[in-house]
Each structure stands twice: as C-alpha cells, then as structure tokens.
Write an enzyme that holds these catalytic residues in place. Structure first.
Site, short mmCIF file in Angstrom:
data_model
loop_
_atom_site.label_atom_id
_atom_site.label_comp_id
_atom_site.label_asym_id
_atom_site.label_seq_id
_atom_site.Cartn_x
_atom_site.Cartn_y
_atom_site.Cartn_z
N ASP A 10 -3.22 1.56 6.96
CA ASP A 10 -2.22 1.16 5.92
C ASP A 10 -2.04 -0.34 5.82
O ASP A 10 -2.13 -1.06 4.81
CB ASP A 10 -1.18 1.88 6.16
CG ASP A 10 -1.07 3.48 5.95
OD1 ASP A 10 -2.06 3.82 5.17
OD2 ASP A 10 -0.14 4.00 6.34
N GLU A 42 -1.78 -1.18 -5.74
CA GLU A 42 -3.01 -0.43 -6.52
C GLU A 42 -2.71 0.37 -7.66
O GLU A 42 -1.58 0.86 -7.62
CB GLU A 42 -3.54 0.47 -5.53
CG GLU A 42 -4.34 -0.25 -4.05
CD GLU A 42 -5.00 0.76 -3.40
OE1 GLU A 42 -6.19 0.75 -3.03
OE2 GLU A 42 -4.08 1.63 -2.84
N ASP A 89 0.91 -1.19 -0.03
CA ASP A 89 -0.11 -0.13 -0.03
C ASP A 89 0.83 1.09 0.18
O ASP A 89 1.98 1.30 1.00
CB ASP A 89 -0.98 0.05 1.13
CG ASP A 89 -1.87 1.17 1.59
OD1 ASP A 89 -2.58 1.42 0.40
OD2 ASP A 89 -1.84 2.21 2.25
#
Length: 332
Positions: A302, A227, A143
């Site tokens: 996170d 992502e 992340d």
C-alpha cells in the site's frame, strides 16, 4: 387533487401542472345555488390569487363544483419571510433550528421532507466569496485499500470506522421486525421509521468522519493524488465492505476542499517499484510485502502504491519537477 392534463416540462424540470379539483359540501347537500354559489366562487378566486394559481375553468352544480387550474410546482415557496428561527410560508408560521447564521442575500428557499418525516429548509444565499490561496504547495498520494482505508505516501495509515458493520446486527433485527408487520398497518409504518432512523444515523456518522478527515488533509496538503477506481466492479467482488467504506462519497467531499488529481485506473501502482521503476507483473492481492528483484528494496504494497500515485500526480502538474516513470527496469 387529481392531475388530469399533461404537465409542461423541459426534460428535467417540470414548470407547469394542471389539476382537476372536485369540491363538494358535506353529505353532498344541494346548497350551491344563488348567493351561496356566487360567494363560493369569489372565495375560490381570492385563494387562487393569493397562492398564484390560475383558474382555467370552473363549473358548478347544486352539490359540487369542478375547478381546472394551472400551477407552478414550486408555488408553495414563492412567499416567505425568515426572522431568526421562524419562517412564514404562505401565511403559515413555523419554528425551526437554525444550523448557521444567514450571512448573505437569500436567493431560494426549498423545503424538503425525508423518509423519516423530518422537514429540512435549504436556503441558497448570494455573498461575496474571498478566495483563499493555499501556500503549502505540498502534494500527497493516497492509496485506497481493503485492509487499510487510506495509505498516504508519507507512510501514514488511516483506518475508517465501519459504521455499517458496527450496526449490522441491529439493522438485521429491525429489518425482520419490519417485514413481519402487517402491510399498510400503523405498526409497520412505526417499524419502517425506526429502521430508517438507524440507516440515517449510520450515513450521518460516516459523513461526519469524512468531513473531518477531508478538512485535516486539506489543511496539510494543497494537492492530493488518488486512483480513478472502478468502484462498481469492486463492489461486485467485495460487496458490503466497499459500500461501508463509501470511497466515492469521500472523494466527492475531498474534491471541493482541495485540488484532487485522479490518475489512470490502469496504472500498475502496486506492481511498480517506487525506487527503480521495475514492474512485477505476477504480483497478486495476497502479497502484502514484496522485494524488488532489481534494487532489492523491500516494499509494503500500500505504501509503495501511494508513493507511485504521488509521483504520477506530481508529474501531471509539474510539481517539484517530477517526471513520470515511463521506462521499466529489467532484470540483469
């Protein structure tokens, strides 16, 4: 030299240019007659043949000569020879620093110059590539964040040294000095090079950190899930911080060292409970820690996001039999 004719191109690559060259002797003396004119034409033809330049038309007068020629834009690197740290280009000899051994058949040699004035020789080689198959089979979710550069699904947090922020005051000082110099002066050019050197130092330091970090992750994991971030939108919101972190550059470096899996940017990785699958729709950016109202699990924002990213990435390739979470839990 002045280009007087349109160049031939196939949209992206220019493969032929025509130039109109006007040559004249010192003080425009009218000496190009008889044997002098004949000998000059012979010299021009010899030089053109040596440099692979085609003479289309040549017209002489007593004090000048017009030459229309056609050249390949890359004609300067057609003739080369490399011996250890010495290169010959069209008969000229140059010494250079050899960063690594040339262990293959040379295909192309490209000479580049950066905005500081340094020259770089880029050599493309052909060699047999032995594919090394990874055996770890491990996957990790990553992340990206503003507080922490990288948060891994195993709980590891990695901070990035913000090189741009560290040199910001010095950059501002050099920028002011450059803007105060008189345009087209030697002092302004000296100030420009000084500023460019500092920008280059920042970029090189950041790239070095990214390569070392990517190598470390590639040795430990075979698959990395991340992502697919909308970096342009993030840059509008947080500006210099996003530029300093340079997420896209790190992803590009990481992608050719290890298998990178990009998940959908609209997947609510931070809002989804990694334990039961409940989605907290009202979670905002200020909440760094939250408790799931269904299973009462306390989540670090996170770490929870990286675990969810890892699960979705694993389900994409069917690693470890993980399936994507498609059913949301509801509050009883």
């Amino acid at each position: 030299m002045k280009c007087v004719d349109k160049y031939k191109s196939n949209r992206n690559i220019v493969y032929s240019c025509k130039y109109h060259i006007v040559w004249c002797p010192k003080y425009r003396r009218k000496i190009l007659v008889g044997e002098v004119e004949k000998r000059l034409k012979e010299i021009i033809q010899e030089v053109a043949k040596e440099c692979d330049v085609e003479i289309i038309e040549m017209e002489t007068d007593k004090d000048h000569i017009h030459i229309l020629c056609e050249v390949d834009p890359q004609f300067g690197i057609n003739k080369y020879k490399i011996d250890n740290n010495i290169i010959w280009l069209n008969g000229y000899k140059f010494k250079f620093w050899l960063s690594r051994e040339i262990d293959g058949k040379i295909k192309t040699v490209t000479v580049k110059r950066d905005n500081i004035g340094d020259y770089w020789i880029c050599i493309a080689i052909e060699k047999e590539y032995k594919k090394i198959s990874a055996t770890s089979g491990k996957i990790v979710g990553i992340d990206f964040g503003l507080k922490t550069f990288l948060t891994l699904s195993d709980g590891t947090q990695i901070q990035a040294p913000r090189y741009y922020l560290q040199t910001l005051k010095e950059l501002q000082k050099l920028q002011k000095q450059h803007s105060k110099k008189k345009k087209s002066s030697n002092n302004r050019e000296f100030a420009r090079k000084k500023l460019a050197k500092l920008h280059k130092k920042v970029a090189n330091s950041r790239r070095d950190f990214f390569h070392k970090l990517a190598n470390k992750l590639a040795k430990e994991y075979e698959y990395i899930a991340i992502e697919d971030l909308n970096l342009k939108a993030m840059q509008k919101l947080w500006g210099k911080k996003i530029i300093d972190y340079a997420f896209s550059e790190f992803v590009n470096i990481l992608s050719y060292k290890v298998n990178v899996i990009k998940i959908d940017r609209y997947y609510p990785s931070s809002k989804t409970c990694s334990n039961c699958g409940y989605v907290k729709e009202d979670l905002n950016l200020k909440e760094r820690v939250w408790i799931c109202p269904v299973c009462k699990t306390k989540h670090d924002r996170d770490i929870n996001a990286s675990i969810n990213i890892c699960k979705v990435g694993a389900s994409t390739f069917g690693i470890d039999g993980v399936r994507p979470i498609i059913k949301q839990a509801t509050i009883a």
